[in-house]
Each structure stands twice: as structure tokens, then as C-alpha cells.
Design a protein around this motif. Structure first.
Motif, PDB file in Angstrom:
ATOM      1  N   ALA A 276      37.649  40.235  52.997  1.00 44.22           N
ATOM      2  CA  ALA A 276      38.850  40.160  52.168  1.00 44.22           C
ATOM      3  C   ALA A 276      39.600  41.489  52.140  1.00 44.22           C
ATOM      4  CB  ALA A 276      38.476  39.755  50.748  1.00 44.22           C
ATOM      5  N   GLY A 277      38.857  42.577  52.282  1.00 39.17           N
ATOM      6  CA  GLY A 277      39.495  43.889  52.257  1.00 39.17           C
ATOM      7  C   GLY A 277      39.321  44.632  50.951  1.00 39.17           C
ATOM      8  N   PHE A 278      38.476  44.123  50.067  1.00 41.20           N
ATOM      9  CA  PHE A 278      38.241  44.810  48.793  1.00 41.20           C
ATOM     10  C   PHE A 278      37.191  45.906  48.956  1.00 41.20           C
ATOM     11  CE2 PHE A 278      39.213  40.403  47.080  1.00 41.20           C
ATOM     12  CZ  PHE A 278      40.563  40.631  47.174  1.00 41.20           C
TER      13      PHE A 278
ATOM     14  N   VAL B  64      44.638  36.117  54.187  1.00 36.08           N
ATOM     15  CA  VAL B  64      43.379  35.503  53.774  1.00 36.08           C
ATOM     16  C   VAL B  64      43.569  35.014  52.342  1.00 36.08           C
ATOM     17  CG1 VAL B  64      41.056  36.140  53.063  1.00 36.08           C
ATOM     18  CG2 VAL B  64      41.906  36.874  55.277  1.00 36.08           C
ATOM     19  N   ALA B  65      43.003  33.859  52.020  1.00 37.03           N
ATOM     20  CA  ALA B  65      43.036  33.390  50.627  1.00 37.03           C
ATOM     21  C   ALA B  65      41.622  33.473  50.070  1.00 37.03           C
ATOM     22  CB  ALA B  65      43.543  31.957  50.557  1.00 37.03           C
TER      23      ALA B  65
ATOM     24  N   ARG C  15      45.242  46.428  54.849  1.00 36.70           N
ATOM     25  CA  ARG C  15      44.995  46.204  53.437  1.00 36.70           C
ATOM     26  C   ARG C  15      44.985  44.697  53.170  1.00 36.70           C
ATOM     27  NH1 ARG C  15      50.950  48.425  52.387  1.00 36.70           N
ATOM     28  NH2 ARG C  15      51.904  46.429  51.881  1.00 36.70           N
ATOM     29  N   PRO C  16      44.366  44.286  52.060  1.00 32.80           N
ATOM     30  CA  PRO C  16      44.166  42.845  51.813  1.00 32.80           C
ATOM     31  C   PRO C  16      45.452  42.036  51.967  1.00 32.80           C
ATOM     32  CG  PRO C  16      43.078  44.132  50.117  1.00 32.80           C
ATOM     33  CD  PRO C  16      43.803  45.110  50.984  1.00 32.80           C
ATOM     34  N   ALA C  17      46.564  42.609  51.527  1.00 36.37           N
ATOM     35  CA  ALA C  17      47.824  41.881  51.540  1.00 36.37           C
ATOM     36  C   ALA C  17      48.237  41.476  52.946  1.00 36.37           C
ATOM     37  CB  ALA C  17      48.909  42.742  50.904  1.00 36.37           C
TER      38      ALA C  17
END
Lengths: 407, 285
Positions: A85-87, A112-113, A106-108
Motif C-alpha cells: 500500500a505504501g504506508f 491501489v484501494a 507514494r500511496p496516492a
């Protein structure tokens, strides 16, 4: 797309060499959606990490495939999901999604949901606005947004709470709202973190089916984290079993049960867990036996492996120290020459679980009828050589799966 | 209703009245004093009956203090304005610096993070007198003495730690997954901070700002040493009422009423946030 089409080739047994990890790496077809390549996660100082949460994790997920990350808490499954997710940053290795490298994004930017396990709804918005948030941001027409929200709310049985605010919801309702918010989006990958952990059992089994149909119907690729085998079996095309940060095996639910790659997977998958006896192999003029030594007054027993077909290149030789694994369902009670002491006898309404002390070990057996013997009585049982698993004692790697154990 | 509970109610009421009297009587008495002449105030025995006069307020607002020894110029209104200016500017600067810092301390683990946060907090319990002498030397060297800039800077010692620690507790209370959900929906880190984190922490930010404002307003010693008359706040300006011909109690009382009113109104207005914000900050900080 058909689910069968994306199943990986059957993993080899001990012929596969060192790694007990079985992945479909090398399948670089265009249909690969997600690819994790030797991903590591350290916490703390990189030179001397305090925690090594994920160790060289590799897997490929095909388009439209549903993969479960299964393991006990602290095994690294959630860290893996959060890296996708990128967290969490990726300490080492690469993650690719839909053909592009995403671990540096970055997550944005990852498209990805994600559905979250805990509190993740924005408190000032109603459930409906929370779910519709991404759609509105994407400038979808209001009627279309409403239609989609109503559809997904109907699917997850949250129609009645759409007008409520998150603070007034139960944990299970929040989870379903978070799930709805993820599923309604268009994304390359859907990550579900313990998506149903707080639901009541009955609702859980209903929703499992619906979510699976929804994912298949829309061809959504998804990776979900769970500690619940039943959930993993019911939802996933393939299950990645993790322990201590290491991917133990990734395979279909049936494959995991019938051909566990190592002793950990063998004992982790299945309920009640597989019985394990320390044993050794004896070579009797080319005829292999598994010998389980007795302990004190308890007699041991021997199994003849003569009839069991062995894979090519098998390293089964006389004298080898092994673990003998027998699933509780494969123990036949009331016949055969092995004797044990009945320690407990529980009729569960549709099956009986008995605990037998044999060869100085406790062994669980499942029978689909009642067992008449009283606790404390002697009971006879037999093990079919065709229904056993053998694992190396040193590294726990699978050496042999009996043909009856498979299927 | 039985006897014990009636007795309990009476005792409770009595105790509450006592506490209220203890805390509110001085304020009430000062309020009365502000409408009396010095003679009325010093009369023995004191009386609740007097002819109210606005003389004290007129003197403060016009800036002319009449004493037996003659007229004096006082800069009370200017002091009051300085208080408002210094306190608001200080809180403003502390918010701009402190809220992002609080977020960083709440969300990210970084090298020496806890040490930095604690050092900032320690400014709150270091006695100001300890740093005043070196500070005043530096300030005169740097040309910062007697400037608003210098005072606002020094006031950060008061405001910044408060904002940082209270707001940090608030940010820690927000589930990170609320922000994560927003980020994964395609929003940048900065936008998540602006659109999600700050609005959710608003009660905490309000409480911290209010508290910081009151602490800045009440500060005395920094401005006494580091600023001259025209930059000093009311706390220091009140010294002017101690004149050669005695203390002008009426004007002091009026000055107190005027200088307490802004913070009192603010505190009454934001009481709710204050309690909520402070208790949360205290638990989580």
C-alpha cells in the motif's frame, strides 16, 4: 477470467532444492498484476535492525487472482500488505504493480484501494459520503455515485447505516463501510486488511461468498490479510502462509493441505492440527519403514513404505531422522495393530474428536461416528502408509506425501 | 428523597458556595473597586454603598492619571494593545511552527525525536530568570531588545511547548488509518495533513492556542527586562500605578478589570474545548 487458469504449476517436493518457498516466479506472462521481488522489511537501524519483519518475500499475483496472506499475529503479513500500500517503506527489494515499479511511489500514486481493519472512516462524514468520497473526487455524476453506493451497500448489508456517522457504528459496521469504500473504487489492486475480523460468524460466511463473487465478477486482483484459515480457504485462490517474516509456501488451499512444503505449514493448516511423531527411517533390504520408537511402557509402531510411490530424486534413505505427520482424519480407529490409551473422547454433534496416547505422544483422531470406548480404555488404531507425510527432522522440509493424503 | 441525601445536598451546596466565594469574591471586589474613588476604597470599615464613578476608566482610556502630586501620563491602553498584539502574534507563530512539528512527533519515529520533543517541553519548566541575563545581553547585541520581534521570539518559550505537546496528543488520538485511507485514495501527504489531520485535531489546537494565549498574556518578567515602556504589555504596565504619592487602587482595579476581560471572555467561550483538549493531551502526551 477463469480462476483455474491462473493457478500455479504444482510445486515439486524435495527435488525443488533448498528453498521450501514455492512461488510461481518465472511466470512473467502479461497477466501478472503484482510482483514482489525479494522484499525485506527492517525496523530500526538498517545496519543492525531491531526487527526483521519480512524476510526476502517474493510472490506474483496474477490479474484477477485473490491471494490471502495467512499467518499468526506478528508473522509479517500486515507489514507486507502495508508495504504494498505504501504506508511502510520497503527496506530492500522491489514491488511492481501493473507493469510499473511502485515501491518508491507514494500511496496516492500506486492506484491501489485498501480496506482497513480498524477505525479508518472520516468522522465528520456520513457512511454514504465516506464510501462515495473517491467517486466524488473522480467527478462522477451524482446519480451514478448513488447507484454504485447503494449497490455495494446492499451487497455488504449496510444500507441501513448509510446515513449514520462513523462514531455511532459498531466495529463490524465500520469494517464493512471501509470495505465498501475500497471495493467501490477503480484500482489495479485491492488490499483487504482482516476485512471481516469483527463480523459475527454467520454474517461473515454470507459476506465471504458475496465478496468473492464480486471480486471474480469484476475481475479484481486482490491481496488480503487474515489469521483465519477458514476465511483464507473460502476466499482465496492461493494462500501465502507466513511465519516469522518468511513466506513458507504459497499454493491453493487444497495444495496446502495435501502437499505442505514443510512441517510448519503442515501443522498450521488444518483443524485439528496434524499429529507429528519423531521417527526414523529403516532400510530393510531396500524396503523402507518408518519407525516410531515407543517410550517407556508405551509401544512404538512401524509403517511399511513399500507401496508408497516416491518422487524421483527423493532423498529418503535408511537411518534418516524424520517427522511423521498424520492428519487426524486419516487415523482409523478400532482396527489395526497399534494400541494406545484413550485420553479424551468428545462427541461434537457430527463428529468425534478423540485424544489417544500412543508411543509416548498425544495424537488426535477424528471419526465421523461415535466412539464407544471409555476414557482410560485401550484403543486400537491404524495408520495407512498412503495417508502420511514425512518431513526432514533438521529443516522440516517435506520429503514425502502419501497418495491418500492428497485429494 | 431520604434524609442522608438531603443532608448531602445541603453540605455540597454549602461547600460549593464557600469555594465560589473564595475564588470569585476578589474578582467581585475588584470590580466594585474599579468604580470607586481612592477615598471610598480606603474607607474603614469598607462599605458596599458608594457613589459609582467612571473616573478610573476615563483616566485609563485618556492616559492621564491624576494624583495628589499632579497629573501623570500613563500608557495603559498602549500596554493593553501590546498585550493583545504580543500574545496573538506569539500564538500565531507557535501554531505555524508547532502544529506541523506536533504532527511529525505524533506520526513519525525519527532519530532523537523524543529528545527534541522533551527539550522543547523542558523550556516550560526552566525558570525564566535563568535565561534572562544572557538573553538580554544577546538581545542588545543583536538589536532585538525592545522590539516586537524579539518579544514574540522569546514568547515562543511559553507558547511553543504548550502547542506542541497538547496538539501532539491530539494527533496521536487520530487513527492513522483515517489518513491512510485518504492518502491511498490519491491525495498527497500535505493535503492529507491539511484536509484530514488538522480538521480532526481542531478542538485540541483551539484548546492549546487558548492556553498558550493566556500564558503569554500573563507573562511579566520577559517583557519587564527585554522591552521598554512603549512595547510592554499590561502586566508590566501596571507598575505605573505605583506612584510617588501612593498606589492608585481605583485605577489598578479598573486596569485589572480591563486586562482580565479579554482572556476571561476567551476562556469562558472556549471552556468546553479547554477541558476536552487538556484532558486528552494529558493522557496521551
Amino acid at each position: 477470467m477463469s480462476i483455474e487458469a491462473v493457478k500455479p504449476p504444482s510445486p515439486g517436493l524435495d527435488t525443488a532444492g533448498q528453498a521450501p518457498v514455492i512461488t510461481d516466479a518465472g511466470n512473467t506472462s502479461a497477466r501478472t498484476a503484482l510482483h514482489l521481488d525479494a522484499v525485506d522489511k527492517f525496523y530500526g537501524d538498517p545496519a543492525n535492525p531491531a526487527v526483521h519483519a519480512v524476510k526476502s518475500f517474493s510472490m506474483e499475483v496474477a490479474e484477477g487472482e485473490i491471494v490471502a496472506l495467512l499467518g499468526s499475529s506478528g508473522c509479517g503479513k500486515t507489514s507486507t500488505l502495508r508495504m504494498i500500500a505504501g504506508f511502510e517503506t520497503v527496506s530492500r527489494g522491489e514491488i511492481k504493480l501493473a507493469g510499473r515499479r511502485i515501491d518508491e511511489l507514494r500511496p496516492a500514486k500506486r492506484n491501489v484501494a485498501m480496506a482497513f481493519e480498524g477505525y479508518s472512516l472520516y468522522p465528520p462524514l456520513t457512511v454514504r459520503d465516506n464510501i462515495a468520497f473517491a467517486l466524488k473526487a473522480a467527478k462522477l455524476e451524482q446519480g451514478e455515485v448513488d447507484r454504485k453506493v447503494d449497490h455495494i451497500a446492499d451487497l455488504l448489508e449496510i444500507e441501513t447505516i448509510l446515513g449514520k456517522y462513523p462514531s455511532s457504528l459498531s466495529g463490524g459496521q465500520q469494517q464493512r463501510a471501509s470495505l465498501a469504500r475500497a471495493l467501490i473504487r477503480k484500482a489495479d489492486l485491492y488490499l483487504l486488511d482482516e476485512p471481516m475480523s469483527q463480523l459475527e460468524p454467520q454474517l461473515r460466511s454470507v459476506l465471504r461468498g458475496r465478496i468473492k463473487s464480486y471480486l471474480i465478477e469484476h475481475g479484481l486482483t486482490s491481496v488480503f490479510v487474515t489469521h483465519d484459515q477458514t476465511e483464507a480457504n473460502a476466499l482465496a485462490d492461493r494462500i501465502a502462509v507466513m511465519e516469522d517474516g518468511v513466506l513458507q509456501q504459497i499454493a491453493s488451499p487444497a495444495e496446502l493441505k495435501d502437499r505442505p512444503a514443510n512441517l510448519f505449514v503442515a501443522t498450521f493448516i488444518g483443524e485439528p492440527p496434524m499429529n507429528v511423531f519423531p521417527a526414523r527411517l529403516a532400510d530393510d533390504n531396500g524396503h523402507l519403514h518408518v519407525v516410531v520408537e515407543g517410550e517407556g511402557a508405551a509401544a512404538g509402531f512401524t509403517l511399511d513404505l513399500g507401496e508408497v510411490s516416491r518422487p524421483a530424486g527423493s532423498r529418503l534413505t535408511g537411518g534418516a531422522a524424520v517427522h511423521l505427520g498424520v492428519r487426524p482424519h486419516s487415523v482409523s480407529l478400532g482396527r489395526g495393530g497399534n494400541k494406545g490409551l484413550l485420553v479424551s473422547n468428545q462427541w461434537l454433534g457430527d463428529q468425534t474428536h478423540v485424544v489417544i496416547e500412543a508411543a509416548g505422544q498425544t495424537m488426535v483422531a477424528v471419526s465421523y461416528g461415535r466412539v464407544d470406548e471409555q476414557v482410560g480404555a485401550e484403543i486400537t488404531f491404524s495408520l495407512s502408509p498412503q495417508a502420511i507425510h514425512l518431513f526432514a527432522q533438521d529443516d522440516g522440509r517435506a520429503l514425502l506425501h502419501g497418495t491418500e493424503a492428497v485429494g | 428523597m431520604n434524609h442522608t441525601s438531603t443532608a448531602e445536598r445541603i453540605i455540597r451546596g454549602l461547600l460549593l458556595t464557600l469555594v465560589l466565594l473564595f475564588f470569585l469574591f476578589p474578582i467581585f471586589w475588584i470590580f466594585l473597586m474599579s468604580f470607586q474613588t481612592n477615598e471610598d476604597i480606603l474607607r474603614i470599615p469598607p462599605s458596599l454603598f458608594f457613589t459609582p464613578t467612571l473616573e478610573n476608566y476615563v483616566a485609563l482610556i485618556s492616559g492621564r492619571l491624576s494624583t495628589v502630586a499632579g497629573d501623570l501620563d500613563i500608557a495603559f491602553m498602549r500596554n493593553l494593545w501590546n498585550s493583545v498584539l504580543l500574545s496573538s502574534l506569539s500564538v500565531g507563530v507557535a501554531l505555524i511552527l508547532g502544529v506541523p512539528a506536533a504532527y511529525a512527533f505524533a506520526r513519525f519515529k525519527f532519530r532523537l525525536g523524543e529528545n527534541i520533543a522533551f527539550t522543547l517541553l523542558s523550556f516550560r519548566f526552566a525558570p525564566p530568570l535563568l535565561v534572562l541575563l544572557p538573553l538580554s545581553l544577546y538581545f542588545s547585541e543583536l538589536g532585538l531588545s525592545d522590539t516586537y520581534l524579539g518579544l514574540v521570539w522569546v514568547y515562543q518559550l511559553i507558547a511553543l511547548p504548550l502547542i506542541l505537546w497538547i496538539v501532539r496528543g491530539y494527533f496521536e488520538d487520530i487513527s492513522p488509518d483515517i489518513e491512510n485511507a485518504y492518502r491511498i485514495d490519491g491525495h498527497s501527504w500535505a493535503k492529507t495533513f491539511r484536509k484530514i489531520a488538522i480538521p480532526l485535531a481542531r478542538p485540541g489546537i483551539a484548546a492549546a492556542s487558548l492556553l498558550a494565549f493566556i500564558f503569554c498574556w500573563n507573562n511579566f518578567v520577559f517583557a519587564l527586562v527585554l522591552a521598554s515602556a512603549d512595547k510592554q504589555p499590561v502586566t508590566v504596565g501596571a507598575l505605573a500605578f505605583v506612584t510617588a504619592s501612593g498606589i492608585q487602587y481605583g485605577q489598578v482595579a479598573a486596569a485589572i478589570v480591563l486586562s482580565v476581560t479579554p482572556t476571561l471572555l476567551l476562556a469562558l467561550y472556549a471552556q468546553r474545548y479547554l477541558v476536552e483538549g487538556l484532558s486528552l493531551g494529558a493522557v496521551k502526551g
